[in-house]
Design a protein around this motif. Structure first.
Motif, mmCIF file in Angstrom:
data_model
loop_
_atom_site.group_PDB
_atom_site.id
_atom_site.type_symbol
_atom_site.label_atom_id
_atom_site.label_comp_id
_atom_site.label_asym_id
_atom_site.label_seq_id
_atom_site.Cartn_x
_atom_site.Cartn_y
_atom_site.Cartn_z
ATOM 1 N N ILE A 88 54.846 82.106 76.682
ATOM 2 C CA ILE A 88 54.690 83.367 75.943
ATOM 3 C C ILE A 88 54.234 84.484 76.875
ATOM 4 C CG2 ILE A 88 53.341 84.547 74.158
ATOM 5 C CD1 ILE A 88 53.303 81.882 72.617
ATOM 6 N N PHE A 89 53.245 84.189 77.718
ATOM 7 C CA PHE A 89 52.768 85.189 78.677
ATOM 8 C C PHE A 89 53.890 85.613 79.628
ATOM 9 C CE2 PHE A 89 48.107 83.606 78.431
ATOM 10 C CZ PHE A 89 47.900 84.384 77.311
ATOM 11 N N ASP A 90 54.650 84.626 80.085
ATOM 12 C CA ASP A 90 55.750 84.900 81.009
ATOM 13 C C ASP A 90 56.845 85.698 80.319
ATOM 14 O OD1 ASP A 90 56.725 84.774 83.559
ATOM 15 O OD2 ASP A 90 57.484 82.733 83.434
ATOM 16 N N PHE A 91 57.134 85.361 79.074
ATOM 17 C CA PHE A 91 58.180 86.035 78.312
ATOM 18 C C PHE A 91 57.867 87.514 78.129
ATOM 19 C CE2 PHE A 91 60.095 87.400 74.264
ATOM 20 C CZ PHE A 91 61.427 87.097 74.498
ATOM 21 N N VAL A 94 53.399 89.313 81.290
ATOM 22 C CA VAL A 94 51.972 89.556 81.534
ATOM 23 C C VAL A 94 51.299 88.360 82.214
ATOM 24 C CG1 VAL A 94 51.720 91.246 79.674
ATOM 25 C CG2 VAL A 94 51.410 88.793 79.187
ATOM 26 N N SER A 95 52.083 87.492 82.817
ATOM 27 C CA SER A 95 51.508 86.328 83.494
ATOM 28 C C SER A 95 50.544 86.739 84.600
ATOM 29 C CB SER A 95 52.617 85.441 84.081
ATOM 30 O OG SER A 95 53.379 84.857 83.069
ATOM 31 N N TYR A 96 50.870 87.813 85.279
ATOM 32 C CA TYR A 96 50.017 88.276 86.379
ATOM 33 C C TYR A 96 48.648 88.703 85.862
ATOM 34 C CZ TYR A 96 48.418 90.976 90.393
ATOM 35 O OH TYR A 96 47.691 91.466 91.442
ATOM 36 N N TYR A 109 55.273 92.266 88.972
ATOM 37 C CA TYR A 109 55.436 93.710 88.841
ATOM 38 C C TYR A 109 55.572 94.146 87.381
ATOM 39 C CZ TYR A 109 57.503 98.351 89.260
ATOM 40 O OH TYR A 109 57.762 99.688 89.132
ATOM 41 N N MET A 110 55.981 93.252 86.497
ATOM 42 C CA MET A 110 56.178 93.621 85.099
ATOM 43 C C MET A 110 54.899 94.121 84.456
ATOM 44 S SD MET A 110 59.334 93.395 84.495
ATOM 45 C CE MET A 110 59.215 93.692 82.738
ATOM 46 N N SER A 111 53.764 93.546 84.827
ATOM 47 C CA SER A 111 52.492 94.017 84.259
ATOM 48 C C SER A 111 52.216 95.443 84.721
ATOM 49 C CB SER A 111 51.343 93.087 84.675
ATOM 50 O OG SER A 111 51.181 93.081 86.090
#
Length: 314
Positions: A88-91, A94-96, A109-111
């Motif tokens: 879910i975090f990866d999707f 926001v995993s970072y 970089y998505m975060s």
């Protein structure tokens, strides 16, 4: 080593251009007033949705391509509850932020990208009240005394400079500078090139809390806008690569780090490796965009966005 360090400027360029672009759009939509709450939410959400729509397509591709060498079990582990949470975090990119595993390490970089979409409109609102310079100076001072060197925080300086360049019309003013002079373009090219090399030299020794990155990206943008954009073939190539840059960013790391590691590094020469990786990433992006058109992916995502925002400003 020089070219390896030079290539790492790509994140700063993404941040600078993203901040500048969002600020420019904000100015055009709300030139003389602050947006209402509904308008601001719509403005932010539309950009968030566009960012995530492109990301989710690449995420789905990564899930499909697990047999090539990086499976969810390898990344998330075998614990079911933890794996679901990590997924879910990866999707949502926001995993970072939560320091959890991700299918692609480049997706940290998505975060930052999501933070830029949220913060730039707030900076533009703040700019109308106290200006953009004060928040930038305050951020640098805070980083100096607290020693915060987290990448997201460091790149906020680049983000602020991108907004500042938009608000102060830096590119428009620089473009008009010496435009009637015989060697005006040459002088501006030399100044932008010198500024880029000086900022880059500082970056190689120390990033100075993000200032070196910020000014390197700015001077490079000035250099491209002053000189390279005047070369027809170069302009067309850069524009085409720019259209696919998002997809290429999302897929390139997995291709050379996990899937086809031996293939890319078999070329040994750094320039050939870069050339082949660029071509392969571009080819994957072209196929991705073709598939999106076939299944009408973008149309479907746009309909969802329009329903959620209820026709708010774009």
């Amino acid at each position: 080593l020089f070219f390896a360090l030079l290539a790492k400027i790509c994140v700063a360029i993404f941040v600078f251009l993203s901040a500048y672009g969002i600020a420019y759009t904000y100015q055009r939509q709300f030139p003389k007033r602050l947006p209402e709450k509904k308008e601001l939410c719509s403005f932010v959400f539309r950009r968030y949705w566009k960012l995530m729509s492109a990301y989710w397509a690449a995420f789905a591709l990564s899930v499909i391509c697990q047999p090539f060498g990086r499976t969810m079990i390898d990344v998330y582990g075998k614990d079911l509850k933890a794996s679901i949470l990590y997924f879910i975090f990866d999707f949502f990119g926001v995993s970072y932020i939560f320091s959890t595993p991700t299918l692609n390490e480049a997706w940290w970089y998505m975060s930052l990208a999501q933070a830029i979409i949220l913060l730039v409109p707030l900076l533009m609102m703040l700019e109308k009240k106290i200006g953009i310079v004060y928040p930038t100076v305050l951020l640098i001072v805070m980083m100096y005394f607290t020693r915060l060197v987290n990448p997201d925080i460091v790149y906020f300086v680049t983000m602020n400079l991108g907004v500042l360049c938009c608000v102060c019309n830096v590119f428009e003013r620089y473009g008009k500078l010496w435009q009637d002079k015989r060697f005006g373009v040459l002088f501006k090219t030399l100044i932008a090139g010198a500024g880029f090399l000086i900022a880059l030299s500082f970056r190689f020794s120390y990033n100075y809390f993000g200032l070196s990155d910020a000014f390197t990206a700015m001077f490079l943008a000035l250099l491209v806008n002053t000189a390279l954009i005047r070369i027809p073939v170069v302009t067309q190539v850069l524009q085409y690569l720019g259209k696919h840059s998002g997809n290429m960013f999302h897929v390139h790391n997995q291709m050379y780090s996990y899937y086809f590691l031996g293939f890319f590094y078999s070329f040994q020469n750094w320039f050939l490796i870069l050339l082949v990786l660029t071509a392969a990433s571009l080819l994957v992006s072209i196929v991705m965009e073709w598939l999106k058109r076939v299944i009408r992916y973008n149309e479907f995502m746009d309909k969802i966005c329009n329903k959620i925002t209820a026709g708010g400003p774009s």
